[in-house]
Design an enzyme around this catalytic site. Sequence first.
Site, mmCIF file in Angstrom:
data_model
loop_
_atom_site.group_PDB
_atom_site.id
_atom_site.type_symbol
_atom_site.label_atom_id
_atom_site.label_comp_id
_atom_site.label_asym_id
_atom_site.label_seq_id
_atom_site.Cartn_x
_atom_site.Cartn_y
_atom_site.Cartn_z
ATOM 1 N N ASP A 44 -23.209 -6.448 -12.134
ATOM 2 C CA ASP A 44 -24.045 -6.709 -11.255
ATOM 3 C C ASP A 44 -23.936 -5.621 -10.081
ATOM 4 O O ASP A 44 -22.989 -4.401 -9.427
ATOM 5 C CB ASP A 44 -23.618 -8.250 -10.750
ATOM 6 C CG ASP A 44 -23.918 -9.007 -11.133
ATOM 7 O OD1 ASP A 44 -25.262 -8.552 -12.662
ATOM 8 O OD2 ASP A 44 -23.159 -10.341 -11.168
ATOM 9 N N LYS A 67 -29.679 -7.107 -9.115
ATOM 10 C CA LYS A 67 -30.717 -6.478 -8.563
ATOM 11 C C LYS A 67 -31.192 -5.458 -7.327
ATOM 12 O O LYS A 67 -29.565 -5.333 -6.847
ATOM 13 C CB LYS A 67 -31.602 -7.955 -8.113
ATOM 14 C CG LYS A 67 -32.566 -8.201 -7.207
ATOM 15 C CD LYS A 67 -32.687 -9.331 -6.998
ATOM 16 C CE LYS A 67 -34.846 -9.443 -6.479
ATOM 17 N NZ LYS A 67 -35.161 -11.082 -5.674
ATOM 18 N N MET A 181 -24.957 -17.067 0.002
ATOM 19 C CA MET A 181 -27.075 -16.315 -0.533
ATOM 20 C C MET A 181 -27.235 -17.662 0.336
ATOM 21 O O MET A 181 -28.320 -17.777 -0.277
ATOM 22 C CB MET A 181 -26.839 -16.344 -2.409
ATOM 23 C CG MET A 181 -25.945 -15.866 -2.715
ATOM 24 S SD MET A 181 -26.122 -16.276 -4.404
ATOM 25 C CE MET A 181 -24.747 -18.198 -4.993
#
Length: 260
Positions: A44, A67, A181
């Site tokens: 990641d 991402k 997050m």
Amino acid sequence: MKKSGVKSMAYGKVYLVGAGPGDPKLLTVKAVETIKTADVLIYDRLGVNQEVLNMAPASAEQIFVGKRTGLHEVPQDQITNLIVQKAKEARTVVRLKGGDPFIFGRGGEEVEALVTEGIAFEIIPGISSSVAAPMYAGIPLTHRDYAASVAIITGHRAGDAEKPVDWVKIANAVDTMVILMGVESLEGIVDKLLKGGISPNRPVAMIESGTLPQQRTIIATLGTIITKSKENDIKPPSVILIGEVAELGRKLAWFKQPLP
């Protein structure tokens, strides 16, 4: 039928490795040793930088599944299928995750698939940003005078999650809330807490890029954190901490002083 957790002789082994909060020096010794054995490195973005990737053999296949700006995140089912596929090619697979694999890292979902497929695996814990970022900001999650309980909460849930976060219930149940997050959901979280009767004077800290050279911290209250986070343009990845211990960051900060 294959027995759960029993490795087929034709399969490789999968290591779920926690990459820690960002600073490569906070990788565990075992994590480094394992990365050096990888045939395939599936990683990641958060907690994984080029220095960490360079620890893998030059021959290792490196696959990014996180991402980046302008690019969509790879769906979890595709990541899981990829891990299984590579292991079935009789290769040593290192699934490298920021923080700890089992703290909002979806490691549990990946391990379930490995057990179903009869693929051997090992889990190597990592230092979670939920712990490391507050520490670097001089904020203890527990303290004899202020906090005897901690909750680690995700700021967002998967779209198919059945049970939403009950923010007010958690705030009334524990002394320290650590939210991962949560930057993009900050306004909604604060709104729910205030409407639920939580005092607007409860201290709040936000630590951006914890453990990295660019780390910065702001300390405010539940009633002022939205304004202050906008004024200082706080961005992900950031850890949000709500509780009396947040105020200790004003005098105990050692890595970098909080912003004024």
